[in-house]
Design an enzyme around this catalytic site. Structure first.
Site, PDB file in Angstrom:
ATOM      1  NE  ARG A  35      46.279 116.567 -22.717  1.00 52.11           N
ATOM      2  CZ  ARG A  35      46.816 116.447 -21.513  1.00 52.11           C
ATOM      3  NH1 ARG A  35      47.210 117.543 -20.847  1.00 52.11           N
ATOM      4  NH2 ARG A  35      46.965 115.267 -20.957  1.00 52.11           N
ATOM      5  NE  ARG A  76      46.044 106.882 -10.888  1.00 52.66           N
ATOM      6  CZ  ARG A  76      46.914 107.827 -11.208  1.00 52.66           C
ATOM      7  NH1 ARG A  76      48.075 107.902 -10.598  1.00 52.66           N
ATOM      8  NH2 ARG A  76      46.620 108.723 -12.140  1.00 52.66           N
ATOM      9  CE  LYS A 222      48.433 111.348 -24.269  1.00 47.19           C
ATOM     10  NZ  LYS A 222      47.740 111.611 -22.986  1.00 47.19           N
ATOM     11  CB  THR A 280      55.613 115.598 -21.370  1.00 49.54           C
ATOM     12  OG1 THR A 280      54.729 114.799 -22.121  1.00 49.54           O
ATOM     13  CG2 THR A 280      55.476 115.262 -19.893  1.00 49.54           C
TER      14      THR A 280
END
Length: 476
Positions: A35, A76, A222, A280
């Site tokens: 990936r 962010r 995703k 994850t």
């Protein structure tokens, strides 16, 4: 010879996987897909890694797959001027517009529509949910006043999650579009799109692929937002695979809800006959330690037993100290559990009479017959890879051997559970081709004398049409 594993391993590239030697060792230990994380990717570096992986595949016959993972809209906060620790009850203002250094009173937010999209009472989560704020008021233009619910250190550049807010940002940012065009130019095998919310996000990415590539590049959605879980049926209709991205998902929804969502998504993917990756924190402690925790071993095993096509490593292989050993451990766990009778596969036959109904039905019956007669392999000839997706979803006990003259799908199919693909371009007559394919399966050690094998093909074979024939062979 050790038992072949059928569940695939996806490993993230990074500074820890910089040499051809390490990549080769990782593939030998069980990596099926590499990936590329475009959140931290330098184009020249990516080109170099892709070249190394392709050279290794060519030299040793690996067919290792390459998955390009687009960052999506990453929210962010800005840089902080000083160390700030916020306490419950403190009031802090998030500001957009021109970037500035944050203080204990004001923090910069990189998402310009934030004051317009957010509403009083909604939650803002920071740094993977370690800090939690509640919106008191917004001026709709530049400032959002909030109250701290859960405090702690407020650090620079930390990610922001807005679980209750309908975000007006597109799933494909300008960076993602540029990254996608670059990845398509590198002929990657799969593209993954982050923070998918609805089917339109996938339609937009598909349009970019169509514009920049003559070949189909399958898309993985995703799933990391509650909206995506709610819209899953529509999303599944427009993607070719799912990824259960448990990191952001576990921040956006309460962490205790993630295990059942994981199971629900795996079942949904199986029903749609598309692959699903669990991602994850699978072996997180192995970033710095040579041994995983018992909980991590259980997590990988349970994901395999849920029926995942692939399990994914992130920091463990991108920046970890032991990129080869973590693959070795993961392979051991997979081999140990994946043949368990405790793993169940949903057994409803295909019922929607689409133009592919015959092919679907043949693949379904081939998988069941293989189990009944204890066939060692199912061999299918394919030009598009469609039958590989179908057979893999039924999880037969036998190996799934796919023969194709289409070079582009050889490495693509490496993500699918139980599938091993071979290049084959001698399509003569059905009898000759089937005998040839069976001979290759025997030479490669998948079957031996007196084993049963199931062959799927499209007759006439030279037309390379849809599979319409099932044949049982006894190996001579």
């Amino acid at each position: 010879m050790p038992k072949r594993k059928k569940t695939k391993i996806v490993a993230t590239l990074g500074p820890a996987t910089g040499t051809k030697e390490i990549l080769k060792k990782m593939i030998e230990q069980g990596v099926d897909v590499f990936r590329i994380n475009f959140s931290h990717a330098d184009y020249e570096d990516v080109k170099e890694r892709i070249k190394m992986i392709r050279e290794l595949s060519k030299e040793f016959g690996y067919n290792t797959s390459i998955l390009a993972d687009l960052q999506g809209p990453k929210l962010r906060v800005g840089v902080m001027a000083e160390d700030v620790i916020v306490e419950p009850g403190d009031e802090i203002t998030f500001c957009t517009g021109k970037e500035f250094k944050g203080t204990s009173k004001k923090v910069y937010m990189n998402y310009q529509n934030f004051p317009r999209d957010v509403k009083a009472g909604e939650r803002i989560l920071l740094d993977d949910g370690k800090l939690m704020f509640e919106v008191i008021a917004t001026d709709g233009k530049k400032e959002v006043k909030t109250k701290v619910i859960q405090g702690g250190p407020l650090k620079s550049k930390k990610g922001v999650n807005l679980p209750n807010t309908a975000i007006s940002l597109p799933a494909l940012t300008e960076k993602d579009i540029n990254d996608a065009i670059f990845a398509i130019g590198q002929e990657v095998d799969w593209l993954a799109l982050s923070f998918v919310r609805n089917s339109q996000d996938l339609i937009d990415l598909q349009a970019i692929i169509n514009e920049h590539s003559e070949h189909k590049i399958p898309i993985i959605a995703k799933i990391e937002k509650p909206e995506a879980v709610a819209n899953i049926d529509k999303i599944v209709a427009y993607c070719d695979g799912l990824m259960v991205a448990r990191g952001d998902l576990g921040v956006e929804v309460p962490a205790e809800e993630v295990p059942l969502i994981q199971k629900q998504l795996v079942l949904r993917a199986k029903k749609a006959r598309i692959p699903v990756i669990i991602a994850t924190q699978m072996m997180e402690t192995m970033i710095t330690s040579l041994t995983p925790t018992r909980a991590e071993v259980n997590d990988v095993a349970n994901s395999v037993m849920d029926g995942a096509d692939a399990v994914m490593l992130s920091g463990e292989t991108s920046v970890g100290k032991y990129p080869v050993q973590v693959i070795e451990q993961m392979t051991k766990i997979i081999r140990s559990v994946e043949d368990s009778p405790l793993i169940t596969v949903p057994h409803s036959p295909p019922h929607i009479r689409t133009k592919r109904y015959i092919t679907k039905s043949i693949c379904y019956h081939a998988s069941h017959m293989a189990n009944e007669i204890k066939a060692k392999a199912i061999c299918t000839l394919t030009n598009s890879g469609y039958t590989a997706f179908q057979i893999s979803a039924w999880r037969p006990d036998s190996d799934i051997l796919v023969f194709t003259s289409n070079y582009r799908i050889l490495s693509q199919l490496n993500l699918l559970w139980g599938v091993k693909a071979f290049f084959y371009d001698k399509f003569v007559s059905t009898d000759d081709t089937v005998e040839d394919v069976n001979r290759i399966a025997k030479e490669k050690g998948f079957v031996k004398k007196n084993d049963m094998l199931i062959n799927l093909a499209a007759m006439p074979i030279t037309d390379k049409g849809m599979v319409n024939t099932l044949r049982v062979s006894l190996i001579e």
